[in-house]
Design an enzyme around this catalytic site. Structure first.
Site, short mmCIF file in Angstrom:
data_model
loop_
_atom_site.label_atom_id
_atom_site.label_comp_id
_atom_site.label_asym_id
_atom_site.label_seq_id
_atom_site.Cartn_x
_atom_site.Cartn_y
_atom_site.Cartn_z
N SER A 1 15.87 69.09 32.09
CA SER A 1 16.45 67.88 31.53
C SER A 1 16.52 67.94 30.02
CB SER A 1 15.61 66.67 31.97
OG SER A 1 15.76 65.62 31.05
N LYS A 2 17.70 67.59 29.53
CA LYS A 2 17.94 67.56 28.10
C LYS A 2 16.99 66.56 27.44
CE LYS A 2 20.69 68.69 24.66
NZ LYS A 2 20.37 69.96 24.06
N ARG A 3 16.68 65.52 28.19
CA ARG A 3 15.85 64.46 27.64
C ARG A 3 14.47 64.96 27.21
NH1 ARG A 3 14.30 60.03 31.63
NH2 ARG A 3 16.47 60.01 32.22
#
Ligand code: GLU
Length: 505
Positions: A276-278
């Site tokens: 996840s980029k987050r």
């Protein structure tokens, strides 16, 4: 397979191409190539609120960088276009109305407030919200048409049967079946006239003659509903291949601070989660920017959840993958992304580059810290190639050439070379006049003069060469030995650093 295979990668323009997306794109591409079929790029931008400016161009760019050339797509054309869903907006209502006439869909006039209220009530009862089909039962088609003509806002909903089963067959997950009563009457056409993903994916896959639909398992639970649409239209559904997610071993982290959440004993809590980029996991673009080779990334990504049969070979060019890829070799269990393994792949790829190709890639990184007028970068590249894991590491591996780092005297103590500050002082005093008297400053001249003289010193080679390299580089690890480093630095700088070290010792 008899009819031509047509596959599609259908990203929504919501940001960078994340690695799970890249893997879906790659398998979709390989599936088409393996069967001599066509690979299509379709942009799914009907959820305009989620669209990120510039993301469409980034998708084109990333696909090209990865080498995933599509035969049809928004910027290459094709006979099934347009390939951007908002540019196809006028064709969806026609199909939605066809369904309405057939009873597979209906117009819904419920306001957002009504829906919200029903949702809240369902949640209060601890139930999952599901539209109650009020408009199906209370608004006739004639009335609906009248209200629409009068300008009343409406949506078109799928009319999911109230009982029975909905199912579909997946290449990987087999027969997937759900009870219709668990399914919601999804909105197909929104009040703004645009279709939802739930509708557009079916219409477009059919109109674009897609034979194989590949996408993430997050769509597995919706696919039975999509199959109901195919059935209602009387269309043949595509072959489905839902791909397990790409995971990463990590620790429980706070989403906002990105800091680990510790347990009561103050320990990090290991978890396996989706990439996840987050959480700062790299996108394809990030990896390129960090000096990973696209060939290495693509090769590594191909092996995330797929393995060739009957061989232990791990290295494949994209061209080779097109031949050996077999959709039956895809693994059902989630793949684990391992940055260390990717870095290892990258290093292996770098080692296999021609010296010229390596230098072309390395120089832009080296010149971030080194003046090309001052240093023999070609020689430096020869020294660096076998030691490079990623290109982004290069500035940090060579910056000591541009500027002598603060000298850490503890480095002069070394077990292997039997060095102490005392032996180092003696060694440097011994070697200094030899270097000073050198008629020419080449690696060979440096090597021959020092190596010939060492026996007279009564010291071992390492006891002389270790402190020499530390004195002029300030680093325990350098891309080459003392002679290579002295050559690169040049006579003047070498002598200056040597004198400074002797003084400091
Ligand atoms: N637009 C969807 C996404 O980006 C693609 C799903 C599909 O391939 O059907 O997740």
């Amino acid at each position: 397979m008899s009819s031509q295979v047509r596959t599609r990668f259908a990203p929504s323009p919501t940001g960078y191409l994340h690695l799970g997306g890249l893997r879906t794109a790659l398998y979709t591409y390989l599936l088409a190539r393996k069967h001599g079929g066509r690979f299509i790029l379709r942009i799914e931008d009907t959820d305009q609120e989620r669209e990120v400016p510039g993301a469409v161009d980034l998708i084109y760019k990333s696909m090209r960088q990865a080498g995933l050339d599509y035969d049809e797509g928004p910027d290459v054309g094709g006979e099934y276009g347009p390939y951007i869903q908002t540019q196809r907006r006028d064709l969806y209502p026609k199909y939605a109305w066809e369904l309405v006439e057939k009873g597979g869909a209906y117009c819904c006039f419920c306001t957002k407030e009504e829906i919200d209220e029903q949702r809240k009530a369902a949640e209060a009862r601890g139930e999952t919200y599901k539209y109650n089909k009020k408009c199906l039962h209370t608004v006739s088609l004639e009335e609906a048409k009248r209200r629409i003509a009068a300008g009343e806002p409406y949506v078109i909903r799928q009319n999911v049967p109230e009982s029975g089963k909905a199912s579909f067959d997946d290449m990987l997950y087999g027969h997937v079946e759900v009870d219709c009563e668990t399914l919601d009457d999804n909105v197909l056409i929104k009040a703004d006239g645009l279709p939802t993903y739930n509708f557009a994916n079916v219409i477009d896959d059919h109109l674009m003659a897609i034979t194989h639909v590949t996408r993430g398992t997050e769509y597995l639970s919706s696919a039975p509903k999509y199959n109901l649409l195919y059935e209602a239209f009387g269309w043949k559904p595509p072959v489905y291949l839902h791909l397990p997610p790409v995971m990463i071993e990590s620790v429980l982290m706070d989403k906002t601070t990105r800091k680990p959440i510790l347990d009561e004993q103050g320990n990090e809590q290991p978890i396996v989660r989706k990439l996840s980029k987050r959480y700062g996991d790299p996108s394809f673009e990030d990896l390129l920017a960090q000096g990973y080779l696209k060939e290495a990334i693509v090769n590594y990504i191909a092996l995330l959840g797929w393995a060739p049969k009957g061989t232990n070979e791990e290295f494949f060019t994209l061209e080779e993958l097109c031949k050996v890829f077999d959709e039956n070799g895809i693994n059902k269990s989630p793949a684990i992304f391992d940055m260390g393994k990717l870095t290892w792949f990258n290093a292996e790829y770098i080692r296999c580059m021609t010296p010229q190709a390596y230098a072309d890639m390395a120089k832009p990184w080296l010149t971030k810290v080194l003046d090309p007028q001052r240093f023999d970068l070609d020689r430096l590249c020869e020294l660096l190639q076998a030691r490079t894991e990623t290109f982004a590491q290069l500035p940090g591996m060579v910056d000591f050439l541009a500027q002598m780092p603060p000298l850490d005297l503890s480095l002069f103590t070394n077990k292997k070379s039997k060095s102490t500050p005392e032996t180092s002082r003696t060694a440097l005093a011994f070697v200094r006049p030899i270097l000073e008297g050198l008629p020419e400053w080449t690696e060979a001249a440096l090597h021959d003069a020092v190596m010939e003289a060492i026996p007279q010193s009564g010291m071992k080679n390492a006891t002389v060469l270790w402190p020499l390299r530390i004195a002029i580089t300030g680093r325990a690890a350098t891309p080459g030995g003392a002679f290579e480093m002295a050559y690169l630095l040049g006579r003047e700088e070498t002598m200056k650093r040597l004198d400074a070290a002797m003084q400091a010792l």
